[in-house]
Design a protein around this motif. Structure first.
Motif, PDB file in Angstrom:
ATOM      1  N   GLN A 172     -18.727 -12.088  25.363  1.00 32.40           N
ATOM      2  CA  GLN A 172     -17.480 -12.772  24.708  1.00 32.40           C
ATOM      3  C   GLN A 172     -17.729 -12.814  23.224  1.00 32.40           C
ATOM      4  OE1 GLN A 172     -14.970 -12.835  26.746  1.00 32.40           O
ATOM      5  NE2 GLN A 172     -16.534 -12.102  28.245  1.00 32.40           N
ATOM      6  N   TYR A 173     -18.880 -13.314  23.077  1.00 29.74           N
ATOM      7  CA  TYR A 173     -19.401 -13.476  21.564  1.00 29.74           C
ATOM      8  C   TYR A 173     -19.390 -12.026  20.788  1.00 29.74           C
ATOM      9  CZ  TYR A 173     -21.373 -18.177  22.185  1.00 29.74           C
ATOM     10  OH  TYR A 173     -21.456 -19.499  22.501  1.00 29.74           O
ATOM     11  N   GLU A 174     -19.936 -11.151  21.560  1.00 27.01           N
ATOM     12  CA  GLU A 174     -19.765  -9.674  21.031  1.00 27.01           C
ATOM     13  C   GLU A 174     -18.255  -9.148  20.836  1.00 27.01           C
ATOM     14  OE1 GLU A 174     -21.248  -5.951  19.359  1.00 27.01           O
ATOM     15  OE2 GLU A 174     -22.465  -7.809  20.012  1.00 27.01           O
ATOM     16  N   GLN A 175     -17.374  -9.370  21.657  1.00 29.41           N
ATOM     17  CA  GLN A 175     -15.969  -9.138  21.450  1.00 29.41           C
ATOM     18  C   GLN A 175     -15.447  -9.758  20.317  1.00 29.41           C
ATOM     19  OE1 GLN A 175     -13.785  -9.462  25.136  1.00 29.41           O
ATOM     20  NE2 GLN A 175     -11.876  -9.731  24.009  1.00 29.41           N
ATOM     21  N   TYR A 176     -15.735 -10.904  20.211  1.00 25.41           N
ATOM     22  CA  TYR A 176     -15.156 -11.757  19.032  1.00 25.41           C
ATOM     23  C   TYR A 176     -15.688 -10.991  17.584  1.00 25.41           C
ATOM     24  CZ  TYR A 176     -13.261 -15.597  16.425  1.00 25.41           C
ATOM     25  OH  TYR A 176     -12.625 -16.602  15.411  1.00 25.41           O
ATOM     26  N   LEU A 177     -17.079 -10.731  17.779  1.00 23.59           N
ATOM     27  CA  LEU A 177     -17.779 -10.270  16.488  1.00 23.59           C
ATOM     28  C   LEU A 177     -17.056  -8.958  16.112  1.00 23.59           C
ATOM     29  CD1 LEU A 177     -20.016 -10.143  14.305  1.00 23.59           C
ATOM     30  CD2 LEU A 177     -21.500  -9.365  16.064  1.00 23.59           C
ATOM     31  N   GLN A 178     -16.850  -8.002  17.158  1.00 19.63           N
ATOM     32  CA  GLN A 178     -16.223  -6.613  16.683  1.00 19.63           C
ATOM     33  C   GLN A 178     -14.947  -7.058  15.980  1.00 19.63           C
ATOM     34  OE1 GLN A 178     -17.949  -4.139  16.825  1.00 19.63           O
ATOM     35  NE2 GLN A 178     -19.834  -5.253  17.322  1.00 19.63           N
ATOM     36  N   GLU A 179     -14.147  -7.749  16.492  1.00 16.82           N
ATOM     37  CA  GLU A 179     -12.724  -8.005  16.072  1.00 16.82           C
ATOM     38  C   GLU A 179     -12.770  -8.664  14.676  1.00 16.82           C
ATOM     39  OE1 GLU A 179      -9.598  -7.647  17.000  1.00 16.82           O
ATOM     40  OE2 GLU A 179     -10.091  -6.849  19.052  1.00 16.82           O
ATOM     41  N   GLU A 180     -13.887  -9.534  14.396  1.00 17.83           N
ATOM     42  CA  GLU A 180     -14.086 -10.037  13.085  1.00 17.83           C
ATOM     43  C   GLU A 180     -14.517  -9.264  12.168  1.00 17.83           C
ATOM     44  OE1 GLU A 180     -15.637 -14.628  12.039  1.00 17.83           O
ATOM     45  OE2 GLU A 180     -17.359 -12.952  12.672  1.00 17.83           O
ATOM     46  N   ILE A 181     -15.384  -8.225  12.542  1.00 18.40           N
ATOM     47  CA  ILE A 181     -15.929  -7.235  11.459  1.00 18.40           C
ATOM     48  C   ILE A 181     -14.896  -5.995  11.100  1.00 18.40           C
ATOM     49  CG2 ILE A 181     -18.179  -8.210  11.778  1.00 18.40           C
ATOM     50  CD1 ILE A 181     -18.807  -5.638  13.243  1.00 18.40           C
ATOM     51  N   ASN A 182     -14.016  -6.002  12.070  1.00 15.23           N
ATOM     52  CA  ASN A 182     -13.122  -4.879  11.872  1.00 15.23           C
ATOM     53  C   ASN A 182     -12.584  -4.917  10.684  1.00 15.23           C
ATOM     54  OD1 ASN A 182     -11.624  -2.661  12.289  1.00 15.23           O
ATOM     55  ND2 ASN A 182     -10.527  -3.587  14.301  1.00 15.23           N
ATOM     56  N   ILE A 183     -12.126  -3.595   9.993  1.00 12.68           N
ATOM     57  CA  ILE A 183     -11.525  -3.470   8.653  1.00 12.68           C
ATOM     58  C   ILE A 183     -10.011  -4.162   8.926  1.00 12.68           C
ATOM     59  CG2 ILE A 183     -10.628  -2.009   6.878  1.00 12.68           C
ATOM     60  CD1 ILE A 183     -13.110  -0.485   7.194  1.00 12.68           C
ATOM     61  N   ASP A 184      -9.569  -3.675   9.790  1.00  7.57           N
ATOM     62  CA  ASP A 184      -7.931  -3.893  10.010  1.00  7.57           C
ATOM     63  C   ASP A 184      -7.835  -5.066  11.097  1.00  7.57           C
ATOM     64  OD1 ASP A 184      -7.165  -1.916   8.170  1.00  7.57           O
ATOM     65  OD2 ASP A 184      -7.103  -0.492   9.849  1.00  7.57           O
TER      66      ASP A 184
END
Length: 379
Positions: A172-184
């Protein structure tokens, strides 16, 4: 100085203002009400003070700026957006996890309310099941997600049984991180991170089992843990107090930090409140979604031959204290610690892993650019 006079001044007494012009010695007596004098010059006791001091005081008394309106603005925005709270329940089968969850939120939020009998069979391995509900009360909407862990501690060999749960929390942390570092990235990222884990301890009356210690020792590093003694009505008051004391000793001996953690107390007031909570942990709770008639009132409880155990009566069990901690007093703090402490630790570790290869060389992204430059750009 006095407006309209070349070289003059104003004097005032208790009931009048005198305008005096030095060259002509012109003196004019004007009667002014005392309250007007006070509002213009400040309190009569302030006579003789510097004009700056009088002006500063006057500016604070003359008008209402409205800074406190920010609280109402924040309230309206929060009401529109709603809230999210993700809670995990962990413990062996038969300890009343689903019942307690339903009792906490006075809703059918457990997996039992939506699953068939066939699906209720104890799984051979640990499964992670999430169910989300939208609960609304007095105009406040909250998306509640309950994560159940059927199969935990039910096997003959429970070695490393905490690993699937740890893996789920980190996912769940990883999923949130990937959303956070996404350019868009999205304007508002959906929060699926586990904010709190309620760990159910069976009412043995002795001490923590090795599986309890092992689980809380590992999971306390990644999530807020609140231990509870389930079905506490099976213990006498003396047995309950002894059991709680033994559990606290085991937690200290194994250096297990449970919520609320001492190092996160923000000030003296928080420390005083949290010390009272820490003195009660683990909470001895009783859950029930059945109502019974007690002294003319309909109350949640468990009916026995010798009477009714009232769930919300603090002399019977500590359910009310647990509910207040999770919902009424510390919910936002639980979420803040998840975001600023546990998720931040995971985020820093993952970004460091992505920025450097095992040999010390920068990791190369798929497009040929060093990974740390991609992450920096995305951040």
């Amino acid at each position: 100085s006095c407006p309209g006079l070349d070289n003059g001044y104003l004097e005032y007494s208790e009931h009048a203002v005198y305008m005096v012009d030095f060259p002509s010695l012109f003196c004019m007596h004007v009667y002014v009400r005392p309250e007007i004098i006070t509002s213009f010059y400040g309190n009569m006791a302030d006579v003789g003070k510097t004009p700056v001091a009088r002006n500063e005081k006057a500016s604070s008394e003359f008008g209402y700026v409205g800074i406190d309106a920010i609280l109402e603005q924040m309230r309206r925005k929060a009401m529109k957006q709603g809230f999210e709270f993700n809670i995990m329940v962990v413990g062996q089968s038969g300890l009343g996890k689903s019942t307690l969850t339903n009792t906490l939120f006075k809703s059918k939020v457990s997996r039992r309310s939506v699953m068939t009998t066939e699906e209720e069979r104890i799984p051979k391995t640990i499964e992670i099941k999430s169910i989300s509900h939208v609960i609304e009360e007095k105009g406040v909407r909250m998306k509640l997600t309950v994560i159940d862990t059927p199969g935990f501690g039910d096997q003959i060999n429970n070695e490393n049984c905490w690993q699937p749960i740890m893996k789920f929390i980190n996912a769940q942390y990883e999923q949130y991180l990937q959303e956070e570092i996404n350019i868009d990235r999205k304007k508002r990222i959906s929060d699926s991170r586990v904010h709190c884990c309620i760990y159910f301890i069976p009412p043995t009356g002795h001490c923590l089992r090795p599986i309890d210690i092992e689980f809380m020792r590992h999971l306390s590093k990644v999530v807020n843990i609140v231990p509870v003694i389930s079905k506490a009505d099976t213990l006498t008051l003396e047995e309950r107090d002894f059991f709680k004391q033994k559990i606290r000793e085991d937690l200290r001996a194994n250096e297990i930090d449970i919520y609320p953690q001492k190092e996160f107390d923000e000030d003296a007031e928080d420390r005083m409140i949290n010390e009272k909570i820490r003195a009660m942990i683990p909470f001895a709770v009783v859950g029930s979604d059945q109502e019974y008639q007690v002294n003319g009132k309909r109350l949640l409880g468990r009916k026995t031959r010798w009477g009714t155990v009232e769930v919300e009566n603090t002399t019977h069990c500590e359910f009310a204290y647990l509910r207040d901690l999770l919902i009424r007093t510390h919910m936002q703090n639980i979420k803040d610690i998840t975001s600023s402490i546990y998720y931040e630790m995971y985020r820093v570790r993952r970004l460091n892993e992505n920025n450097t290869k095992p040999n010390g060389q920068p990791a190369i992204h798929a497009n040929g650019v060093p990974e740390h430059e991609v992450l920096s750009h995305e951040m």
